[in-house]
Design an enzyme around this catalytic site. Structure first.
Site, mmCIF file in Angstrom:
data_model
loop_
_atom_site.group_PDB
_atom_site.id
_atom_site.type_symbol
_atom_site.label_atom_id
_atom_site.label_comp_id
_atom_site.label_asym_id
_atom_site.label_seq_id
_atom_site.Cartn_x
_atom_site.Cartn_y
_atom_site.Cartn_z
ATOM 1 N N HIS A 119 0.670 -1.308 0.040
ATOM 2 C CA HIS A 119 0.063 0.055 0.009
ATOM 3 C C HIS A 119 0.883 1.288 -0.059
ATOM 4 C CE1 HIS A 119 -3.251 -2.690 1.297
ATOM 5 N NE2 HIS A 119 -2.359 -3.385 2.124
ATOM 6 N N SER A 139 14.530 22.290 -15.211
ATOM 7 C CA SER A 139 13.527 23.110 -15.050
ATOM 8 C C SER A 139 13.933 24.284 -15.924
ATOM 9 C CB SER A 139 12.819 23.324 -13.796
ATOM 10 O OG SER A 139 11.903 24.632 -13.775
ATOM 11 N N LYS A 199 15.985 22.021 -9.929
ATOM 12 C CA LYS A 199 15.136 20.937 -10.375
ATOM 13 C C LYS A 199 15.944 20.047 -11.173
ATOM 14 C CE LYS A 199 11.174 20.057 -10.040
ATOM 15 N NZ LYS A 199 10.026 20.503 -10.786
ATOM 16 N N ASN A 218 14.663 16.633 -13.097
ATOM 17 C CA ASN A 218 13.581 16.119 -13.241
ATOM 18 C C ASN A 218 14.002 14.547 -13.787
ATOM 19 O OD1 ASN A 218 11.932 18.057 -12.104
ATOM 20 N ND2 ASN A 218 11.739 18.842 -14.271
ATOM 21 N N GLU A 269 9.657 9.206 -16.303
ATOM 22 C CA GLU A 269 7.984 9.637 -16.670
ATOM 23 C C GLU A 269 7.517 9.198 -17.894
ATOM 24 O OE1 GLU A 269 7.203 13.715 -14.474
ATOM 25 O OE2 GLU A 269 9.328 13.534 -15.157
ATOM 26 N N GLN A 309 -5.097 -3.522 -43.530
ATOM 27 C CA GLN A 309 -3.850 -2.554 -43.835
ATOM 28 C C GLN A 309 -3.624 -1.792 -42.411
ATOM 29 O OE1 GLN A 309 -3.277 -0.759 -47.702
ATOM 30 N NE2 GLN A 309 -3.859 0.900 -46.870
ATOM 31 N N LYS A 369 -0.507 -2.223 -39.320
ATOM 32 C CA LYS A 369 0.868 -1.696 -39.536
ATOM 33 C C LYS A 369 1.264 -0.647 -38.621
ATOM 34 C CE LYS A 369 1.096 -3.822 -43.756
ATOM 35 N NZ LYS A 369 -0.467 -3.682 -43.753
HETATM 36 N N1 ARG Z 1 -1.267 -2.601 -48.779
HETATM 37 C C1 ARG Z 1 -2.094 -3.765 -48.355
HETATM 38 C C2 ARG Z 1 -2.090 -4.151 -46.967
HETATM 39 O O1 ARG Z 1 -1.529 -3.640 -46.052
HETATM 40 C C3 ARG Z 1 -1.519 -4.955 -49.076
HETATM 41 C C4 ARG Z 1 -2.507 -6.227 -49.460
HETATM 42 C C5 ARG Z 1 -3.643 -5.357 -50.452
HETATM 43 N N2 ARG Z 1 -4.467 -6.567 -50.688
HETATM 44 C C6 ARG Z 1 -5.448 -6.450 -51.345
HETATM 45 N N3 ARG Z 1 -6.193 -7.155 -52.002
HETATM 46 N N4 ARG Z 1 -6.066 -5.131 -51.885
HETATM 47 O O2 ARG Z 1 -3.145 -4.951 -46.504
#
Ligand code: ARG
Length: 463
Positions: free
Chosen positions: A161, A282, A288, A290, A295, A327, A330
């Site tokens: 605690h 600071s 200071k 920091n 953080e 897509q 990513k």
């Molecule tokens: N740029 C697309 C992705 O990241 C690649 C695959 C595209 N495939 C399609 N059938 N349009 O998913």
């Protein structure tokens, strides 16, 4: 007639090029160019396989191989002109290959689709990041191990605690994080094992009628086996989600330690001094220093777990097989990976550089009646009191010490006996913080002898 502005890869059935907004929402080249190396590795493996199977001639395959190496070096040296009109990394590379080698480039996509291509590229990319995370975690564990080694028997307050609970050793506290990061590492290794299968050859979704050799591309790309179901191969992103889950748990661990460093480096605690290299000043308050790195590490869990949730939401409810929704996987993974690696490196740097303030740690360990449990245990062990009664007797002694404004070892034997007449002077032997930690020799306990065993074990593991 096909409009000239329609896509050169798939424009055959199109009379017009895309609206500018369509291009903006559709293009992924702005971010998926980060997978260029993986894309070219996948294409090289595919081209070599096509030739080995007699699907393309070996001279075409040789042209593809050399052309792909040229494209790779253009990308690596920053000479490559990425085009939004070409949507993504796959079509950017193929279009440039066509410029470099001409007609044979058009045969590279035989028996392949961007769907298995992107799944392959992304797996390779995530696999590299798992390897980078493993190195980062190991480096951090080594830094913690060095801290534990230096202060295996230093005493500090252990908290529950965030209230002083019992004295523990500095080495024990550092080793607690070694255990946590070791579990993160084993999750990384598990995830890598599970995800290391090749989607290449699944083609668009159903496999292909060309006599491809999936084992050959699997081996060339360092995968353990080809994925067994083509629909699954192009449509799951569980490997990316597992990466984000592992990253989230690890970021949570990093965040907890970062929080402790923020608290410990404050003027009220002074448990540690962080190095200038990992602190900031600071602009208005000259005194200071920091703990900004701590953080920021504490905060990274926000975006990393956010990425995990975001991708989970993208994937839920998607029918098989590929949908363009995917897509959106990513950027989340790229951002989470970048920030996880950065947080690991920053934490390693801070831990390496920080100084544990032994005297302050020990002074704090002695405050707050931290050896009250030792007193209660003594009453049980020596006087054979039931633990509940011992707890009560000790509570009265704590109340007495609190009233006097002194610590437990400063009470006299008479004081002690006024609460329980059978107490002897022997009790003072368990009241000091060093006695307290030295006595906790149960497996996994805080005693320096146990902590040193763990340090030795981990040194062997980490080499
Ligand atoms: N740029 C697309 C992705 O990241 C690649 C695959 C595209 N495939 C399609 N059938 N349009 O998913």
């Amino acid at each position: 007639m096909t409009d000239k502005s329609s896509n050169q890869m798939w424009g055959g059935r199109f009379a017009a090029g895309p609206d500018a907004i369509m291009e903006a929402i559709n293009a992924s080249i702005g971010f998926d160019k980060r997978m260029a190396t993986q894309d070219i590795a996948g294409s090289r493996a595919h081209a070599a396989m096509l030739a080995a199977q007699g699907i393309v001639t070996s001279s075409d395959a040789e042209a593809m191989r050399e052309g792909l190496l040229t494209v790779l070096s253009e990308i690596e040296t920053g000479q490559f002109a990425f085009s939004t009109a070409l949507e993504d990394i796959h079509m950017n590379v193929e279009a440039r290959l066509k410029e470099v080698i001409g007609e044979p480039a058009g045969r590279l996509h035989t028996g392949r689709s961007r769907n298995d291509q992107v799944a392959t590229d992304f797996r390779l990319w995530v696999r590299d990041q798992l390897d980078a995370a493993a190195s980062g975690l190991e480096a951090l564990m080594r830094a913690l191990l060095a801290q534990a080694d230096a202060g295996a028997d230093w005493v500090m307050p252990g908290f529950t605690h965030l209230q002083t609970a019992q004295p523990v050793t500095w080495g024990h506290h550092m080793m607690a994080y070694v255990e946590m990061f070791a579990r993160d590492l084993s999750r990384v290794q598990d995830a890598r094992k599970r995800m290391n299968e090749s989607p290449l050859g699944a083609a668009a979704l159903a496999g292909t009628s060309f006599p491809i050799d999936r084992d050959m591309t699997t081996e060339a790309l360092g995968f353990d086996r080809p994925m067994a179901n083509s629909l699954d191969a192009v449509s799951d992103r569980d490997f990316a989600l597992e990466f984000l889950s592992v990253a989230s748990i690890s970021a949570m661990h990093l965040s907890r330690f970062a929080e402790e460093l923020v608290i410990w480096s404050s003027a009220q605690f002074r448990f540690v001094t962080l190095s200038d290299r990992f602190s900031t000043g600071s602009s208005i308050m000259p005194q200071k220093k920091n703990p900004d790195a701590a953080e920021l590490i504490r905060a990274k869990i926000g975006r990393i777990f956010g990425a995990n949730v975001a991708l989970m939401m993208v994937m839920k409810g998607l029918p098989l097989a590929y949908s363009k929704d995917m897509q959106e996987d990513k950027e989340q993974v790229f951002d989470a990976a970048d920030n996880w690696m950065l947080a690991l490196a920053a934490m390693e740097g801070m831990v390496k550089d920080m100084t544990g303030n032994r005297a302050n740690l020990e002074a704090a360990a002695s405050a707050g009646f931290s050896t009250a449990t030792d007193l209660a245990d003594w009453l049980v062990r020596t006087l054979d009191l039931p633990f509940r009664e011992a707890h009560h007797v000790t509570g009265s002694l704590v109340a007495m010490a609190e009233k006097r404004g002194c610590d437990l070892p400063e009470l006299t034997l008479q004081d002690m006996q006024s609460v329980h007449s059978a107490i002897t002077a022997d009790v003072f032997g368990v009241l000091g913080v060093h006695n307290s930690v030295a006595s906790r020799t149960s497996y996994g306990g805080t005693a320096p002898v146990r902590v040193r065993e763990q340090i030795g074990r981990w040194k062997e593991v980490l080499g």
